[in-house]
Design a protein around this motif. Sequence first.
Motif, short mmCIF file in Angstrom:
data_model
loop_
_atom_site.label_atom_id
_atom_site.label_comp_id
_atom_site.label_asym_id
_atom_site.label_seq_id
_atom_site.Cartn_x
_atom_site.Cartn_y
_atom_site.Cartn_z
N ARG A 29 0.81 -1.33 -0.08
CA ARG A 29 -0.09 0.15 -0.01
C ARG A 29 0.73 1.30 -0.12
N ALA A 30 1.94 1.05 0.25
CA ALA A 30 2.66 2.52 0.88
C ALA A 30 3.42 3.22 -0.57
N PRO A 277 -2.91 -9.98 4.26
CA PRO A 277 -3.76 -10.50 3.40
C PRO A 277 -5.26 -10.41 4.07
N GLY A 278 -5.91 -10.07 3.26
CA GLY A 278 -7.47 -9.92 3.61
C GLY A 278 -7.78 -8.65 4.42
N CYS A 279 -6.63 -7.74 4.86
CA CYS A 279 -6.95 -6.45 5.48
C CYS A 279 -7.60 -5.37 4.61
N THR A 280 -8.55 -4.78 5.35
CA THR A 280 -9.73 -3.87 4.74
C THR A 280 -9.02 -2.60 4.52
N SER A 281 -9.75 -1.61 4.48
CA SER A 281 -9.35 -0.03 4.40
C SER A 281 -8.93 0.25 5.78
N ALA A 282 -9.24 -0.27 6.77
CA ALA A 282 -8.94 -0.03 8.33
C ALA A 282 -7.71 -0.70 8.56
N CYS A 283 -7.00 -1.29 7.75
CA CYS A 283 -5.54 -1.91 7.71
C CYS A 283 -4.76 -1.04 8.67
N PRO A 284 -4.13 -1.35 9.47
CA PRO A 284 -3.01 -0.61 10.19
C PRO A 284 -1.63 -0.78 9.53
N PRO A 285 -0.95 0.38 9.68
CA PRO A 285 0.24 0.72 8.76
C PRO A 285 1.27 0.03 9.94
N ILE A 286 2.46 -0.26 9.50
CA ILE A 286 3.48 -0.73 10.44
C ILE A 286 4.55 0.51 10.39
N TYR A 344 20.06 1.13 2.31
CA TYR A 344 19.13 -0.17 2.25
C TYR A 344 18.12 -0.27 3.08
N ALA A 345 18.38 0.36 4.37
CA ALA A 345 17.22 0.34 5.46
C ALA A 345 16.18 1.19 4.74
N VAL A 346 16.40 2.31 4.37
CA VAL A 346 15.16 3.25 3.64
C VAL A 346 14.46 2.56 2.56
N ARG A 347 15.39 2.26 1.67
CA ARG A 347 14.70 1.53 0.38
C ARG A 347 13.76 0.55 0.82
N LEU A 348 14.42 -0.36 1.69
CA LEU A 348 13.57 -1.91 2.03
C LEU A 348 12.33 -1.44 2.66
N ALA A 349 12.35 -0.66 3.62
CA ALA A 349 11.27 -0.01 4.29
C ALA A 349 10.18 0.49 3.48
N TYR A 350 10.68 1.29 2.47
CA TYR A 350 9.84 1.96 1.46
C TYR A 350 8.92 0.71 0.71
N CYS A 351 9.66 -0.16 0.28
CA CYS A 351 9.17 -1.19 -0.52
C CYS A 351 8.30 -2.36 0.13
N GLN A 352 8.61 -2.48 1.24
CA GLN A 352 7.79 -3.64 2.28
C GLN A 352 6.16 -3.19 2.24
N PRO A 353 5.40 -4.08 1.71
CA PRO A 353 3.82 -3.89 1.96
C PRO A 353 3.41 -3.45 3.47
N TYR A 354 2.71 -2.50 3.65
CA TYR A 354 2.01 -2.10 4.80
C TYR A 354 3.11 -1.16 5.61
N VAL A 355 4.40 -0.95 5.28
CA VAL A 355 5.11 -0.07 6.07
C VAL A 355 5.16 1.19 5.76
N GLY A 356 4.77 2.02 6.66
CA GLY A 356 4.58 3.45 6.46
C GLY A 356 5.44 4.44 6.85
N ALA A 357 6.63 3.85 7.64
CA ALA A 357 7.60 4.86 8.15
C ALA A 357 8.61 4.27 8.48
N ILE A 358 9.75 4.76 8.89
CA ILE A 358 11.11 4.10 9.50
C ILE A 358 11.65 5.75 10.13
N PHE A 359 12.23 5.14 11.35
CA PHE A 359 12.91 6.14 12.30
C PHE A 359 14.19 6.20 12.15
N ASN A 360 15.21 6.78 12.15
CA ASN A 360 16.76 6.46 12.64
C ASN A 360 16.81 7.08 13.93
#
Length: 608
Positions: A29-30, A277-286, A344-360
């Motif tokens: 989704r991200a 899988p099966g998550c609706t529009s209320a799916c919480p991000p990571i 690599y940490a930023v690019r991977l988090a960006y592409c992982q489904p449902y992951v919405g943010a990464i903080f250093n």
Amino acid sequence: MCRGGRIGRGLLVVLACCAAATVTAASARAGTGFFFGFADDGPKWDGSAAAQPARDLGARAFRVTLHWNAGESELTSQDVVDLSKVTSGTTGLRLVLAVYGSSTNAPQDAASRTQFCTFAKNAVARFPSIDDVVIWNEPNVSAFWRPQFNADGSSAAPAAYEALLAGCWDALHAFRSTINVIGPATSPRGNDNPNAASNISHSPVNFIQRMGLAYRASGRTKPLFDTVGQHVYQNFFAERPFLIHTVGNTIAEGDWNKLIQTLHVAFDGTAQPAPGPGCTSACPPIWYLESGFQTSFPADHAEAYTGSENVVTIPDFAGGEIEFPAPSPLATSRAPDQATQLRYAVRLAYCQPYVGAIFNFLLRDEADLAGWQSGVVWADGSRKGSFAPLESAVEDANAHAISCAAPTAPDGLRGQLAGAPPQVSLSWSPAASELGVSGYEVLRDGVAIGRTPGLPYTDANVAEGATYSYMVRGFDAAGGTGAPSDAVTVSVPEATAPPPPAPPPPPAEPPPPPPPPPVEPPPAPPPASPPPPAVAAAPRRCVVPNVRGKTLRRARHAIATASCRVGRVRYKWARRRRGIVIAESPAPRTRALEGARVNLVVSRGRRR
């Protein structure tokens, strides 16, 4: 057999894997809201000056902490001063507030839970720009939450934390329905051992699943959290972010799939939605609330640091690596520097489904080497060599210019016979991916027979006289599986019959048996000694540690480790950097009852 791939974030991801631990992700989704931020309390003391490097780098959020003391429901005057400086200094950035107390003050009953949740609610009421609240910090480890286990060894912390999270979700949503409640903010590791010599803790997998059991037992019909918080530090700072820990219960950044599966085991069929899988529009991000890689410092910055280093660090910038479209380094290799790790940490988090943010964690190094030097700014305020590479990766994320394509097809697949009985040894040239290639899947006659994080790969299950066709394909830690390599054919020869063995020689005449030994009377038993007297276990004591010169965060940890607790914290102008403990009472090495209060005086810095 695993099939699938991605081109860009937000497109369909399909996984069909034979491994039982693999989760099928319905969509990524991200890209629509992904952001990078820093976990750093600098804006508490230096306001906009502390936040400016983050703005320059392209960060869009800050996570700051708010400390709660047992019995408090209202913010202290110092809390108000700190948060006023934070909110004014981070205008235009998303401000995430992590509220927690010392490990010995973790809320264990309804009254203390109400006090804590009221305290959190009053914080967002006083500062309306704060809409994201993390409930506690790493509740799965004893450094932040005690007890982890009951006296009989049964699990205690997950159920106690679930009750706190439920109470705070209700209190915060009753005050403002748009508040984003974040939990459980678990540490990536734990030993699940109530009798461990140190770090008595729950692994994040076990903690989250036991939270789910407590949630189900409570009969609750409302959620516990709106966003999944997870800390994703690697096992050591040179370990690649895209390494998947296939054994054990670690959840680092490469273990996104394990986190998704754990959440579904815990909450499927309940009122708490889980991403996947099966998550609706209320799916919480990571949200990856903390990630970081500690660096060594060069001689020209040595005066900015005090104390001694207590971990194995990596350089901030050693020239980096030749990256995509060049072949990816093996996931099991050591990274050369912090700059490579951050990209690599930023690019991977960006592409992982449902992951919405990464903080250093952090933006600016702590001066005390016993603390953290994981920022991209040295303790003296100058920028590390990793600053610009991270800035480039964040700029790509903000512009949606990161390719989430699955790994390229490996080249040069070779197969040869080895050993006796025969085995097939396979080797190939690495695939390429902007996210890093986490490993390779080996197919024999079109069927997946195994996975490996590196190469070569040995197929020991071959039959004599058979011919096999092999291919390999790369996979990443965001659910992507690449195209297979060209096939290579290997024939296993028929075994030749060995010559018949020579007949064995006739047996030699056995020697006569030796005479029996003389019979002696058995020795008399030694006299019985009385059992040692029982020694009663000494009660635990608070031995006040010396925390002068430490950061407030490190002081809190040292005091909690010594079975004491932080009492009143006052701030005073002094000739020390802001945030450093300059006085404490009672004096160091004072012995008191367990849980005794240690009052602190913390430097505001020099008066301007």
